[in-house]
Design an enzyme around this catalytic site. Structure first.
Site, PDB file in Angstrom:
ATOM      1  N   CYS A   1       3.859  22.606 -10.116  1.00 50.33           N
ATOM      2  CA  CYS A   1       2.992  22.546 -11.309  1.00 50.33           C
ATOM      3  C   CYS A   1       1.539  22.882 -10.962  1.00 50.33           C
ATOM      4  O   CYS A   1       0.688  22.944 -11.840  1.00 50.33           O
ATOM      5  CB  CYS A   1       3.072  21.163 -11.964  1.00 50.33           C
ATOM      6  SG  CYS A   1       2.057  19.902 -11.174  1.00 50.33           S
TER       7      CYS A   1
ATOM      8  N   CYS B   1       1.751  15.703 -11.966  1.00 53.66           N
ATOM      9  CA  CYS B   1       2.949  15.428 -12.774  1.00 53.66           C
ATOM     10  C   CYS B   1       3.684  14.172 -12.325  1.00 53.66           C
ATOM     11  O   CYS B   1       4.590  13.702 -13.010  1.00 53.66           O
ATOM     12  CB  CYS B   1       3.904  16.634 -12.775  1.00 53.66           C
ATOM     13  SG  CYS B   1       4.656  16.943 -11.161  1.00 53.66           S
TER      14      CYS B   1
ATOM     15  N   ALA C   1       1.644  -9.961  18.318  1.00 58.11           N
ATOM     16  CA  ALA C   1       2.813 -10.284  17.496  1.00 58.11           C
ATOM     17  C   ALA C   1       4.103 -10.043  18.274  1.00 58.11           C
ATOM     18  O   ALA C   1       5.067 -10.804  18.149  1.00 58.11           O
ATOM     19  CB  ALA C   1       2.790  -9.421  16.231  1.00 58.11           C
TER      20      ALA C   1
ATOM     21  N   GLY D   1      -1.318  -9.645  12.258  1.00 56.94           N
ATOM     22  CA  GLY D   1      -1.868  -8.320  12.552  1.00 56.94           C
ATOM     23  C   GLY D   1      -2.677  -7.699  11.437  1.00 56.94           C
ATOM     24  O   GLY D   1      -2.679  -6.484  11.287  1.00 56.94           O
TER      25      GLY D   1
ATOM     26  N   CYS E   1       3.290  14.210  -6.448  1.00 54.85           N
ATOM     27  CA  CYS E   1       2.277  15.089  -7.033  1.00 54.85           C
ATOM     28  C   CYS E   1       1.300  14.251  -7.860  1.00 54.85           C
ATOM     29  O   CYS E   1       1.712  13.426  -8.674  1.00 54.85           O
ATOM     30  CB  CYS E   1       2.942  16.142  -7.924  1.00 54.85           C
ATOM     31  SG  CYS E   1       1.730  17.077  -8.889  1.00 54.85           S
TER      32      CYS E   1
ATOM     33  N   SER F   1      -6.664  -7.620   9.701  1.00 57.64           N
ATOM     34  CA  SER F   1      -8.049  -8.063   9.842  1.00 57.64           C
ATOM     35  C   SER F   1      -8.491  -8.826   8.590  1.00 57.64           C
ATOM     36  O   SER F   1      -9.581  -9.398   8.581  1.00 57.64           O
ATOM     37  CB  SER F   1      -8.968  -6.865  10.083  1.00 57.64           C
ATOM     38  OG  SER F   1      -8.805  -5.916   9.057  1.00 57.64           O
TER      39      SER F   1
ATOM     40  N   HIS G   1       0.821  -1.226   0.000  1.00 54.70           N
ATOM     41  CA  HIS G   1       0.000   0.000   0.000  1.00 54.70           C
ATOM     42  C   HIS G   1       0.848   1.266   0.000  1.00 54.70           C
ATOM     43  O   HIS G   1       0.357   2.322   0.375  1.00 54.70           O
ATOM     44  CB  HIS G   1      -0.947   0.002   1.209  1.00 54.70           C
ATOM     45  CG  HIS G   1      -2.036  -1.033   1.121  1.00 54.70           C
ATOM     46  ND1 HIS G   1      -2.779  -1.437   2.200  1.00 54.70           N
ATOM     47  CD2 HIS G   1      -2.524  -1.730   0.058  1.00 54.70           C
ATOM     48  CE1 HIS G   1      -3.665  -2.360   1.811  1.00 54.70           C
ATOM     49  NE2 HIS G   1      -3.527  -2.548   0.519  1.00 54.70           N
TER      50      HIS G   1
HETATM   51  P1  NAD Z   1      -6.743  -3.387  10.467  1.00 52.94           P
HETATM   52  O1  NAD Z   1      -6.628  -2.130  11.253  1.00 52.94           O
HETATM   53  O2  NAD Z   1      -7.938  -3.608   9.633  1.00 52.94           O
HETATM   54  O3  NAD Z   1      -6.683  -4.615  11.484  1.00 52.94           O
HETATM   55  C1  NAD Z   1      -5.695  -4.710  12.483  1.00 52.94           C
HETATM   56  C2  NAD Z   1      -5.630  -6.153  12.952  1.00 52.94           C
HETATM   57  O4  NAD Z   1      -4.532  -6.276  13.839  1.00 52.94           O
HETATM   58  C3  NAD Z   1      -6.879  -6.599  13.719  1.00 52.94           C
HETATM   59  O5  NAD Z   1      -7.275  -7.871  13.220  1.00 52.94           O
HETATM   60  C4  NAD Z   1      -6.390  -6.695  15.160  1.00 52.94           C
HETATM   61  O6  NAD Z   1      -7.064  -7.720  15.893  1.00 52.94           O
HETATM   62  C5  NAD Z   1      -4.931  -7.037  14.954  1.00 52.94           C
HETATM   63  N1  NAD Z   1      -4.039  -6.662  16.060  1.00 52.94           N
HETATM   64  C6  NAD Z   1      -4.182  -5.646  16.945  1.00 52.94           C
HETATM   65  N2  NAD Z   1      -3.141  -5.611  17.793  1.00 52.94           N
HETATM   66  C7  NAD Z   1      -2.318  -6.637  17.445  1.00 52.94           C
HETATM   67  C8  NAD Z   1      -1.070  -7.110  17.932  1.00 52.94           C
HETATM   68  N3  NAD Z   1      -0.451  -6.545  18.975  1.00 52.94           N
HETATM   69  N4  NAD Z   1      -0.503  -8.185  17.333  1.00 52.94           N
HETATM   70  C9  NAD Z   1      -1.109  -8.795  16.270  1.00 52.94           C
HETATM   71  N5  NAD Z   1      -2.292  -8.375  15.766  1.00 52.94           N
HETATM   72  C10 NAD Z   1      -2.890  -7.310  16.334  1.00 52.94           C
HETATM   73  O7  NAD Z   1      -5.412  -3.510   9.660  1.00 52.94           O
HETATM   74  P2  NAD Z   1      -5.119  -4.032   8.189  1.00 52.94           P
HETATM   75  O8  NAD Z   1      -5.697  -5.378   7.996  1.00 52.94           O
HETATM   76  O9  NAD Z   1      -3.666  -3.818   7.996  1.00 52.94           O
HETATM   77  O10 NAD Z   1      -5.916  -3.069   7.198  1.00 52.94           O
HETATM   78  C11 NAD Z   1      -5.920  -1.686   7.391  1.00 52.94           C
HETATM   79  C12 NAD Z   1      -5.310  -0.834   6.304  1.00 52.94           C
HETATM   80  O11 NAD Z   1      -4.910   0.340   6.977  1.00 52.94           O
HETATM   81  C13 NAD Z   1      -4.083  -1.364   5.645  1.00 52.94           C
HETATM   82  O12 NAD Z   1      -4.303  -1.208   4.311  1.00 52.94           O
HETATM   83  C14 NAD Z   1      -2.936  -0.428   6.060  1.00 52.94           C
HETATM   84  O13 NAD Z   1      -2.338   0.116   4.890  1.00 52.94           O
HETATM   85  C15 NAD Z   1      -3.577   0.731   6.732  1.00 52.94           C
HETATM   86  N6  NAD Z   1      -2.974   1.109   8.037  1.00 52.94           N
HETATM   87  C16 NAD Z   1      -1.629   1.106   8.191  1.00 52.94           C
HETATM   88  C17 NAD Z   1      -1.074   1.428   9.419  1.00 52.94           C
HETATM   89  C18 NAD Z   1       0.430   1.404   9.549  1.00 52.94           C
HETATM   90  O14 NAD Z   1       1.138   1.625   8.565  1.00 52.94           O
HETATM   91  N7  NAD Z   1       0.955   1.116  10.746  1.00 52.94           N
HETATM   92  C19 NAD Z   1      -1.890   1.752  10.498  1.00 52.94           C
HETATM   93  C20 NAD Z   1      -3.281   1.768  10.296  1.00 52.94           C
HETATM   94  C21 NAD Z   1      -3.799   1.426   9.055  1.00 52.94           C
END
Ligand code: NAD
Length: 249
Positions: free
Chosen positions: A151, A131, A233, A188, A128, A190, A120
């Protein structure tokens, strides 16, 4: 989490010739970055279609930039936690080939993982929308949003919003590995945001084992997952690394 479950994970890792990990916001929760879903998730506060869809960004970029800067405040101060470090150690031990991450926080790379697919994008880069030029971080003045390129185009973090395509090379590499891995650690996430959520399903169909590390069940649990390790995790992955290191001595 029982010792026997960690033993099973270690057996799977030791047996596998090609293991990959798919990570999501949950692996960075213990670094202080809020997740999107789950308790205290960001989407309790922000409506996804109002803030994370590319059409919403184009309609009201200043408002969406406000949310992005809030998220960024968590990300800039975040350090990798033991979960990120454990994945980097597994790679260094020759037991993990690739991390496919949905996260945009760069923490896998900071922890030392070398083979990372940013499914992602990465919030450290700015681009930008008109451009396509990369932009320096100084182009964002919180007092004057949204930031604009020379631009005139809108500047956006190089992350994928809903309604945008996954970067082509990242998509190809992730699904190529899904087809040929024999073990995938789903940590980690969903597992509700496609196409990332399809990676474990594709791997399963191609014959791989699926291990989930998550305190909560997901749509994969009990359907696609072979081993569910319920917990954080930052606790489970280092325990597995310690056990694998002990086995080597
Ligand atoms: P999500 O927020 O939908 O789900 C988070 C998952 O992590 C849940 O299932 C939860 O139960 C689990 N979780 C919570 N604490 C945990 C731990 N300590 N250890 C293991 N698992 C744990 O996240 P997603 O599925 O990554 O989808 C969300 C989107 O949001 C992604 O596309 C991502 O790009 C973006 N996002 C990124 C960040 C980041 O870069 N840190 C933060 C928030 C959202």
């Amino acid at each position: 989490m029982s010792e026997a479950d960690i033993e099973r994970l270690c057996d799977f890792l030791a047996d596998s010739k090609c293991t990959i990990a798919l990570t999501g916001a949950g692996i960075s929760a213990e670094s202080g970055i809020p997740t999107f879903r789950g308790v205290q998730g960001l989407w309790e506060k922000y409506d996804v279609m109002e803030f994370a869809h590319i059409d919403a960004f184009r309609r009201n970029p200043a408002k969406v930039w406000g949310m992005l800067l809030e998220m960024d405040r968590h990300v800039v101060n975040a350090r990798p936690n033991p979960g990120h470090v454990a994945l980097a150690q597994l790679e260094a031990m020759g037991l993990l080939r690739l991390v496919v991450t949905q996260n945009i926080d760069n923490l896998h790379q900071t922890a030392g993982s070398r083979e990372v697919v940013e499914f992602h994008g990465n919030s450290k880069r700015l681009r930008c929308l008109e451009c396509g030029e990369m932009q320096p971080p100084e182009s964002v003045d919180p007092e004057n949003l949204p930031p604009r390129c020379a631009c005139g185009g809108l500047i956006k973090p190089d992350v994928i919003f809903f309604g945008e395509a996954i970067p082509w090379a990242a998509n190809v590499k992730a699904f190529e590995y899904a087809q040929r891995c024999d073990l995938i650690l789903v940590v980690g996430t969903s597992a509700v945001v496609a196409p990332a959520s399809e990676i474990p399903v594709v791997a399963k169909r191609a014959g791989a084992r699926i291990v989930e590390v998550n305190p909560e069940e997901t749509p994969l649990t009990g359907r696609v997952t072979d081993l569910m390790l319920r917990g954080s995790a930052g606790e489970i992955l280092p325990r597995a690394v310690r056990m694998l290191m002990d086995r080597r001595h």
